[in-house]
Design a protein around this motif. Sequence first.
Motif, PDB file in Angstrom:
ATOM      1  N   HIS A  37       0.866  -1.179   0.000  1.00  0.00           N
ATOM      2  CA  HIS A  37       0.000   0.000   0.000  1.00  0.00           C
ATOM      3  C   HIS A  37       0.902   1.228   0.000  1.00  0.00           C
ATOM      4  N   VAL A  38       0.694   2.146  -0.911  1.00  0.00           N
ATOM      5  CA  VAL A  38       1.538   3.330  -1.042  1.00  0.00           C
ATOM      6  C   VAL A  38       0.990   4.465  -0.179  1.00  0.00           C
ATOM      7  N   PRO A  39       1.804   5.008   0.735  1.00  0.00           N
ATOM      8  CA  PRO A  39       1.362   6.203   1.459  1.00  0.00           C
ATOM      9  C   PRO A  39       1.418   7.403   0.501  1.00  0.00           C
ATOM     10  N   ILE A  40       0.520   8.335   0.668  1.00  0.00           N
ATOM     11  CA  ILE A  40       0.477   9.480  -0.248  1.00  0.00           C
ATOM     12  C   ILE A  40       0.316  10.786   0.504  1.00  0.00           C
ATOM     13  N   LYS A  41       0.639  11.874  -0.187  1.00  0.00           N
ATOM     14  CA  LYS A  41       0.293  13.234   0.231  1.00  0.00           C
ATOM     15  C   LYS A  41      -0.537  13.802  -0.907  1.00  0.00           C
ATOM     16  N   VAL A  42      -1.660  14.413  -0.570  1.00  0.00           N
ATOM     17  CA  VAL A  42      -2.521  15.054  -1.567  1.00  0.00           C
ATOM     18  C   VAL A  42      -2.626  16.517  -1.184  1.00  0.00           C
ATOM     19  N   TYR A  43      -2.356  17.398  -2.132  1.00  0.00           N
ATOM     20  CA  TYR A  43      -2.463  18.826  -1.868  1.00  0.00           C
ATOM     21  C   TYR A  43      -2.919  19.524  -3.143  1.00  0.00           C
TER      22      TYR A  43
ATOM     23  N   PRO B 266       5.851   7.879  -2.278  1.00  0.00           N
ATOM     24  CA  PRO B 266       7.162   7.223  -2.324  1.00  0.00           C
ATOM     25  C   PRO B 266       7.024   5.805  -2.875  1.00  0.00           C
ATOM     26  N   MET B 267       7.757   5.519  -3.940  1.00  0.00           N
ATOM     27  CA  MET B 267       7.707   4.203  -4.585  1.00  0.00           C
ATOM     28  C   MET B 267       9.132   3.811  -4.993  1.00  0.00           C
ATOM     29  N   PRO B 268      10.033   3.589  -4.030  1.00  0.00           N
ATOM     30  CA  PRO B 268      11.433   3.318  -4.371  1.00  0.00           C
ATOM     31  C   PRO B 268      11.636   1.988  -5.062  1.00  0.00           C
ATOM     32  N   GLY B 269      12.711   1.938  -5.850  1.00  0.00           N
ATOM     33  CA  GLY B 269      13.135   0.686  -6.460  1.00  0.00           C
ATOM     34  C   GLY B 269      12.531   0.366  -7.803  1.00  0.00           C
TER      35      GLY B 269
ATOM     36  N   LEU C 154      -8.585   7.418  -8.667  1.00  0.00           N
ATOM     37  CA  LEU C 154      -7.179   7.312  -9.029  1.00  0.00           C
ATOM     38  C   LEU C 154      -6.656   5.927  -8.676  1.00  0.00           C
ATOM     39  N   ILE C 155      -5.915   5.313  -9.602  1.00  0.00           N
ATOM     40  CA  ILE C 155      -5.273   4.025  -9.361  1.00  0.00           C
ATOM     41  C   ILE C 155      -3.807   4.172  -9.741  1.00  0.00           C
ATOM     42  N   ILE C 156      -2.920   3.885  -8.800  1.00  0.00           N
ATOM     43  CA  ILE C 156      -1.476   3.923  -9.039  1.00  0.00           C
ATOM     44  C   ILE C 156      -0.945   2.504  -8.875  1.00  0.00           C
ATOM     45  N   ASP C 157      -0.227   2.018  -9.881  1.00  0.00           N
ATOM     46  CA  ASP C 157       0.397   0.702  -9.817  1.00  0.00           C
ATOM     47  C   ASP C 157       1.869   0.829 -10.171  1.00  0.00           C
ATOM     48  N   GLY C 158       2.698   0.083  -9.464  1.00  0.00           N
ATOM     49  CA  GLY C 158       4.124  -0.008  -9.772  1.00  0.00           C
ATOM     50  C   GLY C 158       4.562  -1.444  -9.592  1.00  0.00           C
TER      51      GLY C 158
ATOM     52  N   SER D 174       6.277  -4.344  -5.383  1.00  0.00           N
ATOM     53  CA  SER D 174       5.175  -3.864  -6.192  1.00  0.00           C
ATOM     54  C   SER D 174       4.291  -2.982  -5.322  1.00  0.00           C
ATOM     55  N   TYR D 175       3.740  -1.939  -5.914  1.00  0.00           N
ATOM     56  CA  TYR D 175       2.951  -0.959  -5.178  1.00  0.00           C
ATOM     57  C   TYR D 175       1.564  -0.822  -5.804  1.00  0.00           C
ATOM     58  N   HIS D 176       0.593  -0.516  -4.960  1.00  0.00           N
ATOM     59  CA  HIS D 176      -0.762  -0.288  -5.455  1.00  0.00           C
ATOM     60  C   HIS D 176      -1.457   0.691  -4.507  1.00  0.00           C
ATOM     61  N   ARG D 177      -2.191   1.633  -5.098  1.00  0.00           N
ATOM     62  CA  ARG D 177      -2.974   2.565  -4.294  1.00  0.00           C
ATOM     63  C   ARG D 177      -4.180   3.009  -5.096  1.00  0.00           C
ATOM     64  N   GLU D 178      -5.319   3.054  -4.434  1.00  0.00           N
ATOM     65  CA  GLU D 178      -6.537   3.581  -5.042  1.00  0.00           C
ATOM     66  C   GLU D 178      -7.076   4.675  -4.145  1.00  0.00           C
ATOM     67  N   LEU D 179      -7.657   5.696  -4.767  1.00  0.00           N
ATOM     68  CA  LEU D 179      -8.126   6.855  -4.026  1.00  0.00           C
ATOM     69  C   LEU D 179      -9.210   7.565  -4.825  1.00  0.00           C
ATOM     70  N   ASP D 180     -10.299   7.950  -4.158  1.00  0.00           N
ATOM     71  CA  ASP D 180     -11.285   8.820  -4.786  1.00  0.00           C
ATOM     72  C   ASP D 180     -10.745  10.236  -4.700  1.00  0.00           C
ATOM     73  N   LEU D 181     -10.539  10.874  -5.843  1.00  0.00           N
ATOM     74  CA  LEU D 181      -9.974  12.219  -5.867  1.00  0.00           C
ATOM     75  C   LEU D 181     -10.976  13.230  -5.317  1.00  0.00           C
ATOM     76  N   PRO D 182     -10.486  14.232  -4.569  1.00  0.00           N
ATOM     77  CA  PRO D 182     -11.385  15.221  -3.974  1.00  0.00           C
ATOM     78  C   PRO D 182     -11.890  16.268  -4.967  1.00  0.00           C
ATOM     79  N   ASN D 183     -11.314  16.305  -6.171  1.00  0.00           N
ATOM     80  CA  ASN D 183     -11.728  17.250  -7.206  1.00  0.00           C
ATOM     81  C   ASN D 183     -11.841  16.515  -8.529  1.00  0.00           C
ATOM     82  N   THR D 184     -12.608  17.077  -9.459  1.00  0.00           N
ATOM     83  CA  THR D 184     -12.609  16.558 -10.819  1.00  0.00           C
ATOM     84  C   THR D 184     -11.347  17.073 -11.505  1.00  0.00           C
TER      85      THR D 184
END
Length: 130
Positions: free
Chosen positions: A9-15, A26-29, A45-49, A70-80
């Motif tokens: 699970h990828v930790p994220i910052k959203v701003y 952060p998705m090292p390697g 949003l879907i992020i895969d590595g 391998s990394y994976h993260r899904e998130l409902d974006l707060p804006n269009t």
Amino acid sequence: MQEKAKIQHVPIKVYRSADRLMIAAPMPGLEPEDINVRVDANGHLIIDGIIRGLLKDIKELLIDEWSVGSYHRELDLPNTVDAVHANITYGNGVLVVAFPISEQTIPASLMLQKTGAKHGEYVGHTGHLS
């Protein structure tokens, strides 16, 4: 004997600024071409590595307190957002995605282009990244 990489699970910052929504993860390697960023029509949003060559050339792993994988993260974006015109960079193990905020979500599946050793980008807009 090498173990199969687990999906992390990828930790994220959203701003956001007045006209951009940014995500940093952060998705090292990884190699840039192993990263996929998608936004669907519902603003999800879907992020895969996917990592290749786990522990390549390591003869004996002595201490293992953190892992790349391998990394994976899904998130409902707060804006269009307009995903087609996103700018994405990957360097020093950190993925940064800058989406233009739009009146409606414009979905896309985006792949980075390698720009150097362990660096990559996707340029959907000639404007700024931050």
